[in-house]
Design an enzyme around this catalytic site. Structure first.
Site, PDB file in Angstrom:
ATOM      1  N   ASN A 404       0.817  -1.213   0.000  1.00 14.79           N
ATOM      2  CA  ASN A 404       0.000   0.000   0.000  1.00 14.79           C
ATOM      3  C   ASN A 404       0.852   1.266   0.000  1.00 14.79           C
ATOM      4  O   ASN A 404       0.995   1.926  -1.030  1.00 14.79           O
ATOM      5  CB  ASN A 404      -0.947  -0.028   1.208  1.00 14.79           C
ATOM      6  N   ASP A 405       1.461   1.576   1.143  1.00 15.01           N
ATOM      7  CA  ASP A 405       2.193   2.844   1.221  1.00 15.01           C
ATOM      8  C   ASP A 405       3.346   2.920   0.214  1.00 15.01           C
ATOM      9  O   ASP A 405       3.646   3.993  -0.303  1.00 15.01           O
ATOM     10  CB  ASP A 405       2.725   3.047   2.643  1.00 15.01           C
ATOM     11  N   VAL A 406       3.975   1.789  -0.095  1.00 16.67           N
ATOM     12  CA  VAL A 406       5.149   1.823  -0.982  1.00 16.67           C
ATOM     13  C   VAL A 406       4.756   2.040  -2.441  1.00 16.67           C
ATOM     14  O   VAL A 406       5.620   2.194  -3.302  1.00 16.67           O
ATOM     15  CB  VAL A 406       6.012   0.546  -0.869  1.00 16.67           C
ATOM     16  N   VAL A 407       3.439   2.021  -2.741  1.00 21.80           N
ATOM     17  CA  VAL A 407       3.010   2.317  -4.113  1.00 21.80           C
ATOM     18  C   VAL A 407       2.122   3.554  -4.152  1.00 21.80           C
ATOM     19  O   VAL A 407       1.429   3.799  -5.128  1.00 21.80           O
ATOM     20  CB  VAL A 407       2.242   1.117  -4.743  1.00 21.80           C
TER      21      VAL A 407
END
Lengths: 479, 96
Positions: A404-407
């Site tokens: 989630n956060d890394v994309v």
């Protein structure tokens, strides 16, 4: 120390360095464990032989019982736990082992202190110089924090306690007061090691270290655990160094420094990969406020395009190149094998499959790499952020599995976002994006993700493992 | 050797070890960061050497119990750390 033992320590130190050097490449890495075990044997066995019958000791029988009993019990627990643990549970297991290392250092320092302050069967009145005292108290403080801090990380990752930050008012002041009290006690004990109150003060110091470790880690959220685990790794090394100073033992000093440096480097890499300072990770309480479903849907700017398993499979079938972006969701769903099966089917189709691994994906450094390796994904298909991020633009499909956060593009284009500035994958530059997700709930940080409402994106909801298996089946049918 | 001389020497050793550590660890690729962590974690179980020393002068008194726990925890750290590291490293394979 006798000369033969010292020589063994010397060789052991060299072998330990060699074992770390071999970890620099997956080709030589497998050799690194046997050589490291050999080095450990070279350090432990001569120590055992030399010291077992030392004059002035409590007798061979007692020592043998204590040492062999501990070795047998510890080996049994270590062996069984290492064999049984699932790869997805590796972060908490490594955290637990770290904690035991810290506890061992604390205990060694405690015995040294008690013995030298007169608590020994011989009733000798001891002597503690300043040079003896400082490392003992450091070892107690660092080892204690490492022990309970690692236990807190374990409890969070094992979901024995909430993974969310546990915060209360004045928390950081309380920690500061405890730390200062601990340092105060350590100084008082250094100046008066044989005072009538030394035992009470010493137990107070141990208690403060233990409480502090727990309190420092509980306000840190689950997604920040890669930093915590790395930091605890470093502490376990520093505690060993301190114990080395206590015992005037060079091999402990050298190896503790190696481990301490290793943990600090990993800590720095993890912080950099989140574009946050260590202080922000430790005190920021990131992900503290769980955002309710109302808040989560309230600000959605676009519409979610939901796709079925079959639709997603059709997109994959016609793709020439695919990049898989795994995240913690893949570990939770135990979906690594299903990912590999899908990739194998696509490779039969002529699709080029690669994997993009973010440094902080998962719950410890390298977590995703281990899971994919377990599923027999060849390691030359695993790429770091820097290696692959420019390739998204000429890739047909990106498959996001529980990340989630890394994309999240907000890290690049929304200055107010809590993750702004964090390096993320350029998924939206690919021709199309498929996101596997359990539901539309926001990720750990509670931040909305524009990628999920991007025109190029199709969302497939459900358990990632079932979805992937379904896609593989659909592809097989079409073939 | 004078105490000052000893401490000075030991700090040299400490400083050089940190320098070597930084140099070696920086070369480990992200691919192997987990085995690096569990492997270096096992190495920190070297505190076992200290635990054996602690056991030598203890009978079955409070110190003996603490020493026994120290040996046990240190051994869990060593055996468990090497065990998981070995398991993980066996899995990293190149494409056939």
């Amino acid at each position: 120390m006798s000369l033969p033992t010292e020589l063994c320590y010397f060789v052991a130190a060299i072998l330990f360095m060699l074992s770390l050097k071999w970890l620099a490449s997956p080709k030589t890495a497998r050799r690194s464990v046997p050589i490291s075990i050999l080095a450990m044997g070279l350090a432990v066995v001569p120590t055992f032989i030399q010291r077992i019958g030392e004059p002035g000791g409590a007798g061979i029988g007692n020592t043998l019982a204590i040492v062999l009993g501990g070795l047998v019990l510890g080996s049994a627990i270590g062996f069984v736990s290492a064999t049984k643990v699932k790869m997805t549970a590796m972060p908490q297991m490594v955290g637990l082992y770290n904690g035991f290392g810290g506890a061992a250092s604390l205990l060694v320092a405690a015995v040294e202190f008690l013995y030298k302050t007169g608590h020994n069967p011989q009733g000798e009145i001891g002597h503690m110089s300043v040079g003896d005292s400082i490392p003992v108290h450091l070892s107690i403080l660092i080892g204690g924090i490492c022990f309970t801090g690692s236990m807190a990380a374990f409890a969070k990752l094992q979901e024995l306690i909430s993974g969310r930050p546990v915060q209360f008012k004045g928390q950081h002041y309380l920690n500061l007061v405890l730390l200062l009290a601990g340092i105060g006690l350590a100084i008082a004990l250094t100046l008066n090691p044989l005072a009538s109150w030394h035992l009470a003060a010493f137990l107070g110091l141990v208690a403060i270290a233990l409480v502090l470790g727990w309190l420092v880690v509980i306000p840190i959220g689950g997604a920040d655990m890669p930093v915590v685990i790395s930091l605890m790794n470093s502490y376990s090394g520093m505690a060993v160094t301190a114990t080395g100073f206590v015992l005037r033992n060079n091999v402990l000093i050298i190896l503790g420094s190696l481990v301490g440096a290793s943990g600090l480097i990993l800590t720095r890499i993890m912080c950099k990969a989140m574009n946050r300072s260590l202080a922000n990770v430790m005190f920021g309480g990131f992900g503290a406020a769980p955002i309710g479903p109302a808040a989560a849907t309230g600000g959605t700017k676009g519409t979610v395009k939901e796709a079925s398993v079959e639709e997603a499979a059709m997109v994959l079938q016609s793709s020439g190149s695919l990049i898989v972006v795994p995240g913690y969701g893949m570990a939770v769903a135990q979906a690594q094998h299903a990912v590999r099966e899908l990739a194998a089917q696509l490779e039969k189709n002529g699709t080029r499959v690669r994997y993009a691994i973010h440094p902080v994906a998962g719950r410890m450094p390298g977590h995703m790499n281990v899971l994919l390796a377990e599923a027999n994904v060849p390691y030359d298909q695993l790429y770091d952020l820097d290696q692959i991020n420019d390739d998204f633009a000429n890739t047909d499909v990106v498959l996001v599995v529980g990340a989630n956060d890394v994309v999240n593009p907000a890290a690049k284009n929304t200055p107010g976002s809590p993750i702004y500035g964090m390096p993320v994958f350029n998924c939206e530059q690919a021709k199309s994006v498929i996101v596997l997700k359990r539901s539309m709930n926001p990720g750990f940080a509670g931040i909305e993700n524009e990628l999920f409402v991007h025109p190029k994106t199709m969302m497939v909801f459900g358990d990632a493992r079932q979805t992937l298996t379904g896609m593989t089946a659909a592809l097989k049918e079409a073939a | 050797m004078s105490p000052e001389g000893y401490w000075l020497l030991v700090f040299y050793v400490f400083m050089l070890a940190v320098a070597v550590g930084v140099e070696l660890i920086s070369k480990v690729p992200p691919l192997l960061h987990t085995p690096l962590m569990s492997g270096s974690n096992a190495i920190s179980g070297i505190t076992l050497v200290g635990a054996i020393g602690a056991a030598v002068f203890s009978g079955w008194d409070a110190n003996g119990v603490l020493a026994f726990l120290a040996v046990t925890f240190g051994t869990i750290n060593v055996v468990g750390g090497y065990g998981v590291t070995h398991r993980m490293l066996q899995m990293f394979k190149k494409q056939k």
